[in-house]
Design a protein around this motif. Structure first.
Motif, PDB file in Angstrom:
ATOM      1  N   VAL A  36       0.782  -1.231  -0.106  1.00 21.17           N
ATOM      2  CA  VAL A  36      -0.014   0.094  -0.162  1.00 21.17           C
ATOM      3  C   VAL A  36       0.818   1.393   0.004  1.00 21.17           C
ATOM      4  N   THR A  37       0.609   2.217  -0.665  1.00 12.74           N
ATOM      5  CA  THR A  37       0.986   3.456  -0.727  1.00 12.74           C
ATOM      6  C   THR A  37      -0.205   4.343   0.126  1.00 12.74           C
ATOM      7  N   SER A  38       0.065   4.912   1.157  1.00 13.90           N
ATOM      8  CA  SER A  38      -0.870   5.505   1.935  1.00 13.90           C
ATOM      9  C   SER A  38      -0.606   6.890   2.215  1.00 13.90           C
ATOM     10  N   ASP A  39      -1.677   7.951   2.616  1.00 12.32           N
ATOM     11  CA  ASP A  39      -1.729   9.352   2.701  1.00 12.32           C
ATOM     12  C   ASP A  39      -1.535   9.558   4.196  1.00 12.32           C
ATOM     13  N   SER A  40      -0.345   9.886   4.584  1.00 11.44           N
ATOM     14  CA  SER A  40      -0.341  10.310   5.883  1.00 11.44           C
ATOM     15  C   SER A  40      -0.911  11.128   6.700  1.00 11.44           C
ATOM     16  N   THR A  41      -1.434  12.147   5.808  1.00 13.52           N
ATOM     17  CA  THR A  41      -2.382  13.230   6.384  1.00 13.52           C
ATOM     18  C   THR A  41      -3.635  12.543   6.624  1.00 13.52           C
ATOM     19  N   ALA A  42      -3.930  11.592   6.057  1.00 11.21           N
ATOM     20  CA  ALA A  42      -5.550  11.259   6.128  1.00 11.21           C
ATOM     21  C   ALA A  42      -5.713  10.023   6.675  1.00 11.21           C
ATOM     22  N   GLY A  43      -4.816   9.849   8.042  1.00 11.68           N
ATOM     23  CA  GLY A  43      -5.071   8.794   8.812  1.00 11.68           C
ATOM     24  C   GLY A  43      -4.572   7.416   8.178  1.00 11.68           C
ATOM     25  N   ARG A  44      -3.821   7.573   7.271  1.00 10.48           N
ATOM     26  CA  ARG A  44      -2.940   6.187   6.536  1.00 10.48           C
ATOM     27  C   ARG A  44      -3.933   5.766   5.509  1.00 10.48           C
ATOM     28  N   ALA A  45      -5.202   6.682   5.176  1.00 11.43           N
ATOM     29  CA  ALA A  45      -5.773   5.991   4.011  1.00 11.43           C
ATOM     30  C   ALA A  45      -5.072   5.778   2.621  1.00 11.43           C
ATOM     31  N   PRO A  46      -5.262   4.504   2.361  1.00  3.36           N
ATOM     32  CA  PRO A  46      -4.631   3.931   0.964  1.00  3.36           C
ATOM     33  C   PRO A  46      -4.805   4.963  -0.361  1.00  3.36           C
ATOM     34  N   LEU A  47      -3.771   5.463  -1.131  1.00  3.45           N
ATOM     35  CA  LEU A  47      -4.079   6.068  -2.136  1.00  3.45           C
ATOM     36  C   LEU A  47      -3.771   4.990  -3.531  1.00  3.45           C
ATOM     37  N   SER A  48      -2.896   4.079  -3.375  1.00  2.00           N
ATOM     38  CA  SER A  48      -2.904   2.948  -4.272  1.00  2.00           C
ATOM     39  C   SER A  48      -2.356   1.740  -3.479  1.00  2.00           C
ATOM     40  N   PHE A  49      -2.771   0.654  -4.328  1.00  2.00           N
ATOM     41  CA  PHE A  49      -2.218  -0.616  -3.662  1.00  2.00           C
ATOM     42  C   PHE A  49      -1.857  -1.685  -4.948  1.00  2.00           C
ATOM     43  N   ALA A  50      -0.947  -2.459  -4.486  1.00  2.00           N
ATOM     44  CA  ALA A  50      -0.467  -3.575  -5.441  1.00  2.00           C
ATOM     45  C   ALA A  50      -1.077  -5.163  -4.739  1.00  2.00           C
ATOM     46  N   TRP A  51      -1.763  -5.657  -5.804  1.00  2.00           N
ATOM     47  CA  TRP A  51      -2.137  -7.030  -5.321  1.00  2.00           C
ATOM     48  C   TRP A  51      -1.989  -7.961  -6.621  1.00  2.00           C
ATOM     49  N   ARG A  52      -1.479  -9.049  -6.299  1.00  2.00           N
ATOM     50  CA  ARG A  52      -1.186  -9.992  -7.477  1.00  2.00           C
ATOM     51  C   ARG A  52      -0.357  -9.555  -8.555  1.00  2.00           C
ATOM     52  N   GLY A  53       0.663  -8.610  -8.457  1.00  2.00           N
ATOM     53  CA  GLY A  53       1.400  -8.206  -9.470  1.00  2.00           C
ATOM     54  C   GLY A  53       0.683  -7.065 -10.154  1.00  2.00           C
ATOM     55  N   ARG A  54      -0.436  -6.500  -9.601  1.00  2.00           N
ATOM     56  CA  ARG A  54      -1.245  -5.361 -10.401  1.00  2.00           C
ATOM     57  C   ARG A  54      -1.286  -4.322  -9.564  1.00  2.00           C
TER      58      ARG A  54
END
Length: 117
Positions: free
Chosen positions: A24-42
């Motif tokens: 996960v790439t998260s937003d530290s200013t928004a309570g760690r809400a994910p900005l993007s994520f990688a799953w199964r190579g995508r």
């Protein structure tokens, strides 16, 4: 008309459980809400964070204790864009889905819990 019938048949949500690790790439200013994520190579880009909640359980039993931050996300595969174009029957084709992801607070590890599509 076949497209309209298919849309009406799939109007009810279907959920699939996975509980698989993600990056996960998260937003530290928004309570760690994910900005993007990688799953199964995508990689998936988050369009909207729909809700967030914390779940804890069996804190008295160290082996089974859990403390998780959940996020329900509207996301789509990276590189796909919602153009706003309509198909020949006047419907906007589905681009993404709703994903439930969580962060295990003790370890910092992220997992994909389920997909609503």
């Amino acid at each position: 008309m076949a497209v309209r019938a298919a849309v009406e048949q799939t109007a009810g949500s279907v959920t699939k459980r996975y509980d698989e690790p993600i990056e996960v790439t998260s937003d530290s200013t928004a309570g760690r809400a994910p900005l993007s994520f990688a799953w199964r190579g995508r990689r998936y880009e988050v369009d909207q964070s729909l809700m967030a909640w914390r779940e804890g359980g069996q804190w008295w039993d160290g082996a089974r204790a859990r403390d998780r931050d959940y996020f329900r996300l509207l996301a789509r595969p990276a590189g796909t864009l919602a153009s706003g174009d309509l198909d020949k029957d006047g419907f906007m084709p589905p681009i993404g889905a709703v994903y439930d992801v969580y962060c295990e607070r003790r370890t910092g590890g992220w997992r994909l819990a389920r997909i609503w599509d």
